[in-house]
Design a protein around this motif. Structure first.
Motif, mmCIF file in Angstrom:
data_model
loop_
_atom_site.group_PDB
_atom_site.id
_atom_site.type_symbol
_atom_site.label_atom_id
_atom_site.label_comp_id
_atom_site.label_asym_id
_atom_site.label_seq_id
_atom_site.Cartn_x
_atom_site.Cartn_y
_atom_site.Cartn_z
ATOM 1 N N SER A 197 25.417 55.866 55.084
ATOM 2 C CA SER A 197 26.333 54.751 55.279
ATOM 3 C C SER A 197 27.330 55.066 56.379
ATOM 4 C CB SER A 197 27.064 54.459 53.957
ATOM 5 O OG SER A 197 28.105 53.540 54.145
ATOM 6 N N TYR A 198 27.633 54.042 57.217
ATOM 7 C CA TYR A 198 28.574 54.206 58.325
ATOM 8 C C TYR A 198 29.657 53.132 58.223
ATOM 9 C CZ TYR A 198 24.511 56.754 60.056
ATOM 10 O OH TYR A 198 23.444 57.611 60.173
ATOM 11 N N PRO A 199 30.894 53.488 57.878
ATOM 12 C CA PRO A 199 31.964 52.485 57.797
ATOM 13 C C PRO A 199 32.211 51.826 59.149
ATOM 14 C CG PRO A 199 32.613 54.563 56.766
ATOM 15 C CD PRO A 199 31.338 54.831 57.497
ATOM 16 N N VAL A 200 32.316 50.509 59.144
ATOM 17 C CA VAL A 200 32.530 49.774 60.396
ATOM 18 C C VAL A 200 33.740 48.839 60.331
ATOM 19 C CG1 VAL A 200 30.174 49.881 61.280
ATOM 20 C CG2 VAL A 200 30.785 48.098 59.639
ATOM 21 N N MET A 201 34.325 48.641 59.156
ATOM 22 C CA MET A 201 35.516 47.798 59.064
ATOM 23 C C MET A 201 36.291 48.160 57.800
ATOM 24 S SD MET A 201 35.887 43.649 59.432
ATOM 25 C CE MET A 201 35.157 43.729 61.062
ATOM 26 N N VAL A 202 37.587 48.405 57.964
ATOM 27 C CA VAL A 202 38.454 48.794 56.849
ATOM 28 C C VAL A 202 39.721 47.949 56.913
ATOM 29 C CG1 VAL A 202 39.648 50.687 55.692
ATOM 30 C CG2 VAL A 202 37.589 51.158 57.036
ATOM 31 N N GLU A 203 40.075 47.308 55.803
ATOM 32 C CA GLU A 203 41.305 46.522 55.741
ATOM 33 C C GLU A 203 42.025 46.820 54.442
ATOM 34 O OE1 GLU A 203 41.079 42.366 56.426
ATOM 35 O OE2 GLU A 203 40.186 42.570 58.437
ATOM 36 N N GLN A 204 43.342 46.924 54.531
ATOM 37 C CA GLN A 204 44.135 47.163 53.329
ATOM 38 C C GLN A 204 44.274 45.879 52.531
ATOM 39 O OE1 GLN A 204 48.096 48.624 53.987
ATOM 40 N NE2 GLN A 204 48.416 49.143 51.837
ATOM 41 N N VAL A 205 44.177 45.998 51.214
ATOM 42 C CA VAL A 205 44.346 44.867 50.312
ATOM 43 C C VAL A 205 45.809 44.806 49.906
ATOM 44 C CG1 VAL A 205 43.688 43.857 48.093
ATOM 45 C CG2 VAL A 205 41.983 45.079 49.480
ATOM 46 N N VAL A 206 46.487 43.763 50.360
ATOM 47 C CA VAL A 206 47.886 43.531 49.987
ATOM 48 C C VAL A 206 47.927 42.225 49.200
ATOM 49 C CG1 VAL A 206 50.241 43.231 50.816
ATOM 50 C CG2 VAL A 206 48.670 44.723 52.058
ATOM 51 N N ARG A 207 48.138 42.333 47.920
ATOM 52 C CA ARG A 207 48.108 41.145 47.059
ATOM 53 C C ARG A 207 49.428 40.372 47.156
ATOM 54 N NH1 ARG A 207 46.060 42.518 41.158
ATOM 55 N NH2 ARG A 207 47.903 43.867 41.233
ATOM 56 N N THR A 208 49.310 39.087 47.441
ATOM 57 C CA THR A 208 50.483 38.225 47.496
ATOM 58 C C THR A 208 50.851 37.761 46.088
ATOM 59 O OG1 THR A 208 49.103 36.264 47.804
ATOM 60 C CG2 THR A 208 49.809 37.435 49.793
ATOM 61 N N ASN A 209 52.017 37.171 45.973
ATOM 62 C CA ASN A 209 52.436 36.618 44.676
ATOM 63 C C ASN A 209 51.485 35.519 44.218
ATOM 64 O OD1 ASN A 209 54.690 38.292 44.552
ATOM 65 N ND2 ASN A 209 55.982 36.842 45.675
ATOM 66 N N GLU A 210 50.956 34.776 45.183
ATOM 67 C CA GLU A 210 49.993 33.719 44.850
ATOM 68 C C GLU A 210 48.723 34.308 44.244
ATOM 69 O OE1 GLU A 210 47.491 30.142 47.121
ATOM 70 O OE2 GLU A 210 48.818 31.476 48.251
ATOM 71 N N GLU A 211 48.261 35.416 44.821
ATOM 72 C CA GLU A 211 47.047 36.045 44.297
ATOM 73 C C GLU A 211 47.288 36.644 42.912
ATOM 74 O OE1 GLU A 211 43.580 39.148 45.877
ATOM 75 O OE2 GLU A 211 45.316 38.644 47.130
ATOM 76 N N LYS A 212 48.455 37.229 42.695
ATOM 77 C CA LYS A 212 48.767 37.770 41.372
ATOM 78 C C LYS A 212 48.832 36.655 40.327
ATOM 79 C CE LYS A 212 51.417 41.666 43.212
ATOM 80 N NZ LYS A 212 52.758 42.303 43.324
ATOM 81 N N ALA A 213 49.435 35.518 40.705
ATOM 82 C CA ALA A 213 49.508 34.392 39.778
ATOM 83 C C ALA A 213 48.118 33.836 39.485
ATOM 84 C CB ALA A 213 50.395 33.295 40.375
ATOM 85 N N GLU A 214 47.260 33.836 40.491
ATOM 86 C CA GLU A 214 45.890 33.359 40.301
ATOM 87 C C GLU A 214 45.126 34.258 39.337
ATOM 88 O OE1 GLU A 214 42.728 33.845 43.479
ATOM 89 O OE2 GLU A 214 43.133 31.701 43.666
ATOM 90 N N THR A 215 45.311 35.565 39.442
ATOM 91 C CA THR A 215 44.650 36.509 38.537
ATOM 92 C C THR A 215 45.128 36.318 37.102
ATOM 93 O OG1 THR A 215 44.494 38.106 40.348
ATOM 94 C CG2 THR A 215 44.185 38.951 38.120
ATOM 95 N N LYS A 216 46.446 36.141 36.921
ATOM 96 C CA LYS A 216 46.975 35.931 35.580
ATOM 97 C C LYS A 216 46.461 34.627 34.980
ATOM 98 C CE LYS A 216 51.277 38.573 36.109
ATOM 99 N NZ LYS A 216 52.763 38.510 36.133
ATOM 100 N N ALA A 217 46.369 33.577 35.811
ATOM 101 C CA ALA A 217 45.881 32.286 35.322
ATOM 102 C C ALA A 217 44.426 32.376 34.870
ATOM 103 C CB ALA A 217 46.033 31.235 36.421
ATOM 104 N N LYS A 218 43.616 33.132 35.613
ATOM 105 C CA LYS A 218 42.210 33.309 35.226
ATOM 106 C C LYS A 218 42.091 34.067 33.914
ATOM 107 C CE LYS A 218 39.167 34.496 38.291
ATOM 108 N NZ LYS A 218 38.513 35.244 39.380
ATOM 109 N N ALA A 219 42.911 35.099 33.751
ATOM 110 C CA ALA A 219 42.880 35.859 32.502
ATOM 111 C C ALA A 219 43.302 34.991 31.319
ATOM 112 C CB ALA A 219 43.789 37.072 32.617
ATOM 113 N N GLN A 220 44.316 34.160 31.532
ATOM 114 C CA GLN A 220 44.768 33.266 30.469
ATOM 115 C C GLN A 220 43.700 32.230 30.133
ATOM 116 O OE1 GLN A 220 47.550 33.776 28.855
ATOM 117 N NE2 GLN A 220 47.252 32.029 27.489
ATOM 118 N N ALA A 221 43.019 31.729 31.164
ATOM 119 C CA ALA A 221 41.954 30.740 30.936
ATOM 120 C C ALA A 221 40.811 31.337 30.140
ATOM 121 C CB ALA A 221 41.455 30.213 32.280
ATOM 122 N N ARG A 222 40.498 32.622 30.383
ATOM 123 C CA ARG A 222 39.430 33.272 29.623
ATOM 124 C C ARG A 222 39.803 33.386 28.141
ATOM 125 N NH1 ARG A 222 38.748 36.500 34.366
ATOM 126 N NH2 ARG A 222 40.190 38.067 33.552
#
Length: 450
Positions: free
Chosen positions: A132-157
């Motif tokens: 394997s040869y890495p060709v693209m690397v990006e840092q994951v920075v979670r926004t408040n919107e993404e955190k709220a989306e994750t919590k909403a999905k967990a609550q829906a489950r």
């Protein structure tokens, strides 16, 4: 070994100063011991690689995606080979409070959520080299919107589980059919889609890329539709209890819509007609099944491969469910492609163990991104250097390479103190012998081709 020769291909996207800084930093990382930090690197650099120089490099904005692609194109690409695209996340544990992107991510090593940084990496995997040869690397920075989306999905489950227990069985009254190809991508999937599309633009028509391989986290319809929108097929894994159905057969009753879903699969009694291969080794019987099947959450039929194992002594069983959106792939190809996905994990291991992905102490955004990308760039540099050594001995590994460069460093520093330099033949012998110290394998040194 002239590292500067390897880096000349990067001149279209880097200025001469940055290329010169990299030519000082990379040999230092190859030779050094201890933690790979800015201060540690500066202690092993040649003239022109002071701590301030190293610091300036880490705070320079560098187009790493283009840089990684150019390096792969000039030194690692083989026109006769076939490549897969693999994607995965890498979690790097960090303490403190001020590092850019610091959050709580799930670490599979610890088996829990830990304070850490997360980087998503796309890698090109060679079918013939099994590498394997890495060709693209990006840092994951979670926004408040993404955190709220994750919590909403967990609550829906949670709500859905309660409704299943208390409500009536079957489809809810008044619900309507929906087009499963029209999905709303999560912020995470949109970020991955942008990375894939950017990489496809860099590759252009240089070679065909058909498959994106990702782990079981992305074994869902949303990830599949995202992959298809990029013009690729997805190879991934489903849950072990995925509710798969055979296509309906038999005559239509003439009333209502034609029946789509047939019998539901029973993993304890898989039909023999779909068995493709059977083998027994050390008391473990392995059966491989393949069939085109339907899942109510997916928009299209799936090419399913089930690997079922049974211990003939204890009777214990286990199985894995792999799938692809390409209905033409054979069971052997799906298993091979998914197993090659794990090569990206070896990239993460080497980057953490040898090249500083777990060591860097930078906290600013640019410096953090540069540290992570440099660690994975070193993985590709190592592959080029090892190719030359492995012409003499195929067992040479990264530890041998580091021991070689460390020996060269010691000899170079010792010779500076001599009143007169030795004869070229004697100097070559000294370099050759000292560079062998500490190696596990001892191949003859091989120069880097221009």
């Amino acid at each position: 070994m002239n590292i500067l020769t390897l880096l000349q291909c990067l001149s279209p996207c880097l200025d001469r100063t940055t290329v010169r800084q990299m030519s000082r930093i990379i040999p230092a990382i190859l030779a050094m011991t201890g933690r790979v930090t800015m201060l540690g690197i500066s202690r092993w650099t040649e003239k022109g690689g002071s701590y301030r120089t190293v610091q300036r490099f880490f705070h320079t904005v560098i187009p790493w995606a283009t840089l990684l692609w150019l390096f792969f194109q000039h030194h690692l690409y083989r026109s006769e080979d076939v490549y897969l695209l693999a994607g995965d996340e890498c979690v790097v544990t960090k303490s403190g409070k001020h590092t850019h992107g610091l959050d709580r991510f799930f670490s599979s090593l610890y088996g829990k959520v830990v304070p850490s940084l997360e980087f998503f990496t796309l890698s090109l995997v060679s079918l013939s080299e099994r590498c394997s040869y890495p060709v693209m690397v990006e840092q994951v920075v979670r926004t408040n919107e993404e955190k709220a989306e994750t919590k909403a999905k967990a609550q829906a489950r949670k709500v859905k589980r309660k409704q299943k227990k208390k409500g009536k069985p079957g489809r809810p009254k008044g619900s309507k059919n929906r087009d499963k190809t029209q999905v709303t991508l999560t912020l995470e999937l949109r970020r991955i889609q942008q990375m894939v599309q950017k990489l496809l633009r860099l590759i252009g028509a240089m070679f065909p890329l058909c498959y994106l391989v990702m782990d079981g986290k992305f074994g869902n319809n949303n990830a599949l539709q995202m992959t298809l929108q990029c013009g690729l097929h997805l190879v991934s894994k489903l849950r072990h209890d995925a509710a798969l159905h055979f296509a309906a057969d038999g005559p239509c009753t003439g009333r209502g819509a034609p029946r789509k879903y047939g019998d539901k699969i029973n993993y304890a009694a898989l039909p023999d007609q779909y068995r493709q291969e059977s083998s027994t080794e050390r008391g473990i019987q392995t059966n491989i099944y393949q069939a085109q099947m339907l899942h109510q959450d997916f928009a299209q039929p799936l090419n399913i491969v089930i690997i079922h194992k049974r211990n003939s002594i204890t009777g214990a069983t286990a199985h894995v469910v792999l799938f692809s959106s390409d209905l033409e792939l054979t069971y052997a190809q799906i298993i091979d492609y998914y197993s090659l996905r794990f090569q990206i994990e070896f990239n993460f291991r080497d980057a953490k163990q040898y090249w500083g992905l777990e060591d860097f102490m930078n906290i600013k955004e640019t410096a953090v991104i540069n540290a992570a990308n440099l660690a994975l760039f070193m993985v590709n540099v190592t592959q080029v250097l090892l190719r030359n050594f492995r012409q003499e001995d195929s067992n040479v590994n990264v530890l041998d390479l580091k021991a070689h460069f460390r020996g060269l460093k010691y000899v170079a520093e010792t010779i500076k103190w001599l009143p007169e330099k030795p004869e070229p033949i004697l100097m070559a012998t000294i370099f050759n012998e000292v560079s062998r110290l500490g190696r596990i394998h001892n191949p003859l040194p091989s120069p880097i081709p221009p």
